[in-house]
Design a protein around this motif. Structure first.
Motif, PDB file in Angstrom:
ATOM      1  N   HIS A 187       0.836  -1.209   0.000  1.00 59.96           N
ATOM      2  CA  HIS A 187       0.000   0.000   0.000  1.00 59.96           C
ATOM      3  C   HIS A 187       0.874   1.264   0.000  1.00 59.96           C
ATOM      4  N   SER A 188       0.259   2.368  -0.367  1.00 62.71           N
ATOM      5  CA  SER A 188       1.003   3.616  -0.578  1.00 62.71           C
ATOM      6  C   SER A 188       1.590   4.189   0.700  1.00 62.71           C
ATOM      7  N   PHE A 202       0.575  -6.864  -5.881  1.00 64.60           N
ATOM      8  CA  PHE A 202      -0.374  -5.795  -6.174  1.00 64.60           C
ATOM      9  C   PHE A 202       0.081  -4.541  -5.429  1.00 64.60           C
ATOM     10  N   VAL A 203       0.362  -3.483  -6.208  1.00 65.02           N
ATOM     11  CA  VAL A 203       0.989  -2.279  -5.669  1.00 65.02           C
ATOM     12  C   VAL A 203       0.067  -1.089  -5.894  1.00 65.02           C
ATOM     13  N   ASP A 204      -0.101  -0.278  -4.847  1.00 64.72           N
ATOM     14  CA  ASP A 204      -0.892   0.951  -4.973  1.00 64.72           C
ATOM     15  C   ASP A 204      -0.391   1.751  -6.179  1.00 64.72           C
ATOM     16  N   PHE A 257       8.123   1.272  -7.365  1.00 68.21           N
ATOM     17  CA  PHE A 257       8.422  -0.066  -6.857  1.00 68.21           C
ATOM     18  C   PHE A 257       8.878  -0.989  -7.985  1.00 68.21           C
ATOM     19  N   LEU A 258       8.198  -0.936  -9.124  1.00 68.51           N
ATOM     20  CA  LEU A 258       8.514  -1.842 -10.221  1.00 68.51           C
ATOM     21  C   LEU A 258       9.976  -1.719 -10.635  1.00 68.51           C
ATOM     22  N   GLY A 305       0.978 -11.747   1.815  1.00 61.60           N
ATOM     23  CA  GLY A 305       1.753 -10.742   2.527  1.00 61.60           C
ATOM     24  C   GLY A 305       1.115  -9.368   2.381  1.00 61.60           C
ATOM     25  N   LEU A 306       1.372  -8.507   3.359  1.00 60.14           N
ATOM     26  CA  LEU A 306       0.801  -7.156   3.346  1.00 60.14           C
ATOM     27  C   LEU A 306       1.805  -6.172   3.911  1.00 60.14           C
ATOM     28  N   LEU A 307       2.109  -5.144   3.133  1.00 57.29           N
ATOM     29  CA  LEU A 307       2.974  -4.062   3.582  1.00 57.29           C
ATOM     30  C   LEU A 307       2.137  -2.790   3.683  1.00 57.29           C
TER      31      LEU A 307
END
Length: 481
Positions: free
Chosen positions: A263-264, A295-297, A304-305, A413-415
Motif C-alpha cells: 500500500h502507498s 499488487f501495488v498501490d 516499486f517496479l 503478505g501485506l505491507l
C-alpha cells in the motif's frame, strides 16, 4: 548411507539397507551429472514395511515422553554436527543454492528441537463428571494416543526439512512412519533415516522407501493399516489421493499462488523490492509460498517496479554449489520448458515482459511481468518457478479481491502501516496465514502452516501435526465405595 558418485544405495527397511532390485538414477539438476543410483522398493517391500510398522506400534506408543524427547534431541544434535554433509546432499540433488541449503539444515534442526519440546508437553486434561446427582464419585481423564502407522509423501524442494516436518511430530506422537521421498531427492531422506535410527528410534518403526507411483498410490489408498497419509506436493495429485483414501486421515500441504499487497503508506520501497526479489526468485521460485503476484498501490507502482527490476538484476544465478549463488536450476528440463511456454503465452495474450524469462537448459532468468490478466497461467496457476507479476491497484478493497481471485489460498503478505487495513485484510483474505510487514514467503517452522481452497487440508507445524497424528481417548473412573 555411504554414497559415492555413481554408486547404488539401497532403500531403508527394518534398519537395513536393501540394494537388490531395479535402480533409479538420480541426476544433478545443474549439469545432469549422475549423483548416484537408489534401489526402488517394490510393493512387497512396502507391505513388509507396513507389517513391521503395525507390529512396532505397541512399542512406540509405550515409549515414555523423556525417551521420545531424547531421541528427537539427539537427531537435532546429529544434524548440527553433519550440517555440511546434508547441505551438500541438498545442493547435489535439489539444485538448491548452498547458502539456502545450509539454512534448510538449520530449519530442520529447529523442527526436531521443537518436536522434542512438544513431546515433553504432550498431555491431556481432566474432565469433571460429578455434574448430576448420583455421579459424585466419577471423574474423567483425556489423553492423546498415536493414530497408528503413517505414510509420509514428500517433495523435492525441501528434501530435508519437509521430511522432518512429518517424521519429527510422528516420533513425538509415538507413530511408526513410512517415508516415500521424491524420486529427485531420495538420498537426503535416506541419510536422515540413518540419523533417526542411530538416535534410538525403533528400527521397525521407520522405513524410507523410494517407490513407483502406482505402489505409492496402493499404500495410500488400499493399505488399510496405514491410518494417516501426510502428503506435500501438487494440488491435482493431493486431492486425487484424498478422494481415494477411504477412512484414512489425510493431511494435504499443496500448491500456492502467493500474493503480496504493497500500500502507498508503506515507505521502505527499497526494502520491499529487496524482500520481494528474494521471495520470488530464491531457489528458482520452487516454493509453494514463493511470491508470484504483487499488487501495488498505483501511486507507487512505477517506483516499486523499477526498484524490483534493479534488485533482481543483481541476483546471482548459476552453479548452486557456489557460495554467492542466489538461484540455481529448475529441478527438471521439462519444468523449465513449461515455465518458458507460460511466459510466452502470457506475452502473446498482452502481458508485458519487463525483465528476464530467457531459458538455457534448466535455467530461467528471473522474469518480471506486468499487464497480466485472469486466464493467463502465470497469474491463475502455480508457476513454481522464477516468475512474478506486478500489477497496480487504485482501491485497497480491489487489491484484496484480486488476492482472493485464485483457487489457491496458502499465504499472503501485506505491507502497510494502517492497523485498520491490516484487520480488514486479516478478516477478508482467504488464506491460511497473513504475513504483515514481510512477504508471504516468510515461515517459521513451529507455526501452524497450511492453506484453504486448493492449497490443502489440515496444518503442519509441530504441535498442529502432533494433534493430527494423535486421537483423544477418554477414561472414566468411578470411585470405589
Amino acid at each position: 548411507m555411504k554414497m559415492r558418485p555413481g554408486s547404488q544405495t539401497g532403500f531403508l527397511l527394518c534398519g537395513k539397507e536393501w540394494s537388490d532390485g531395479e535402480a533409479l538414477e538420480v541426476r544433478s539438476p545443474w549439469d545432469q551429472g549422475l549423483i548416484g543410483k537408489v534401489t526402488i522398493a517394490k510393493r512387497a517391500d512396502a507391505r513388509e514395511a507396513v507389517n513391521h510398522a503395525v507390529a512396532s506400534l505397541r512399542r512406540t506408543r509405550a515409549l515414555p515422553r523423556w525417551k521420545r524427547r531424547e531421541i528427537l534431541e539427539d537427531i537435532a544434535a546429529s544434524l548440527i554436527t553433519q550440517k555440511d554433509r546434508f547441505a551438500n546432499l541438498i545442493v547435489a540433488e535439489a539444485g538448491k543454492p548452498l547458502r539456502l541449503a545450509r539454512t534448510e539444515v538449520d530449519r530442520a534442526v529447529l523442527t526436531f528441537k521443537t518436536a522434542a519440546e512438544e513431546a515433553a508437553r504432550l498431555g491431556g486434561e481432566t474432565v469433571p463428571l460429578d455434574l448430576t446427582e448420583g455421579n459424585e464419585n466419577r471423574w474423567g481423564l483425556v489423553q492423546r494416543f498415536p493414530v497408528g502407522p503413517i505414510l509420509a509423501i514428500t517433495p523435492f524442494n525441501f528434501p530435508l526439512n519437509l521430511v522432518a516436518h512429518k517424521v519429527a511430530p510422528a516420533i513425538a506422537a509415538g507413530c511408526p512412519i513410512l517415508v516415500k521421498p521424491s524420486p529427485q531427492t531420495p538420498f537426503t531422506a535416506l541419510a536422515l533415516g540413518e540419523v533417526i535410527l542411530k538416535a534410538g528410534w525403533p528400527e521397525e518403526a521407520l522405513a524410507v522407501l523410494p517407490l513407483e507411483n502406482t505402489d505409492t498410490a496402493w499404500l495410500a489408498e488400499k493399505e488399510d493399516r496405514i491410518k494417516l497419509v501426510s502428503f506435500t506436493g501438487s494440488a491435482k495429485v493431493g486431492w486425487d489421493l484424498k478422494a481415494h483414501s477411504g477412512r484414512k486421515r489425510v493431511l494435504l500441504e499443496l500448491g500456492g499462488n502467493a500474493a503480496l499487497i504493497i500500500h502507498s503508506d508503506y515507505r521502505d520501497l527499497d526494502g520491499a523490492a529487496e524482500w520481494t526479489a528474494h521471495a520470488a526468485f530464491s531457489h528458482a521460485g520452487q516454493s509453494c509460498i514463493s511470491v508470484q503476484r504483487v499488487f501495488v498501490d498505483k501511486s507507487i507502482f512505477q517506483t516499486f517496479l523499477w526498484k524490483l527490476v534493479e534488485v533482481t538484476g543483481k541476483l546471482v544465478a548459476g552453479d548452486p554449489s557456489h557460495e554467492a549463488t542466489d538461484l540455481g536450476p529448475l529441478i527438471r528440463p521439462g519444468e523449465a520448458e513449461r515455465i518458458e511456454s507460460w511466459i510466452k503465452e502470457a506475452v502473446a495474450a498482452g502481458a508485458r515482459l519487463i525483465e528476464g524469462g530467457e531459458r538455457k537448459g534448466n535455467m530461467i532468468t528471473p522474469a518480471i511481468l506486468t499487464g497480466s490478466k485472469t486466464g493467463m497461467k502465470i497469474r491463475d496457476e502455480e508457476v513454481f518457478g522464477p516468475v512474478v507479476v506486478v500489477e497496480p491497484y487504485t482501491d485497497f478493497e480491489e487489491a484484496l479481491a484480486e488476492v482472493n481471485h485464485s483457487r489457491f489460498g496458502l499465504q499472503a503478505g501485506l505491507l502497510t502501516r494502517d492497523a485498520g487495513r491490516i484487520l480488514t485484510a486479516y478478516r477478508e483474505l482467504e488464506v491460511g496465514a497473513l504475513i504483515v510487514g514481510d512477504t508471504p514467503a516468510w515461515r517459521l517452522d513451529p507455526m501452524p502452516y497450511g492453506g484453504v481452497k486448493d492449497s490443502g487440508l489440515g496444518r503442519e507445524g509441530i504441535r498442529s501435526a502432533i494433534e493430527e497424528m494423535t486421537e483423544p481417548r477418554m477414561l472414566v473412573m468411578t470411585g470405589m465405595s
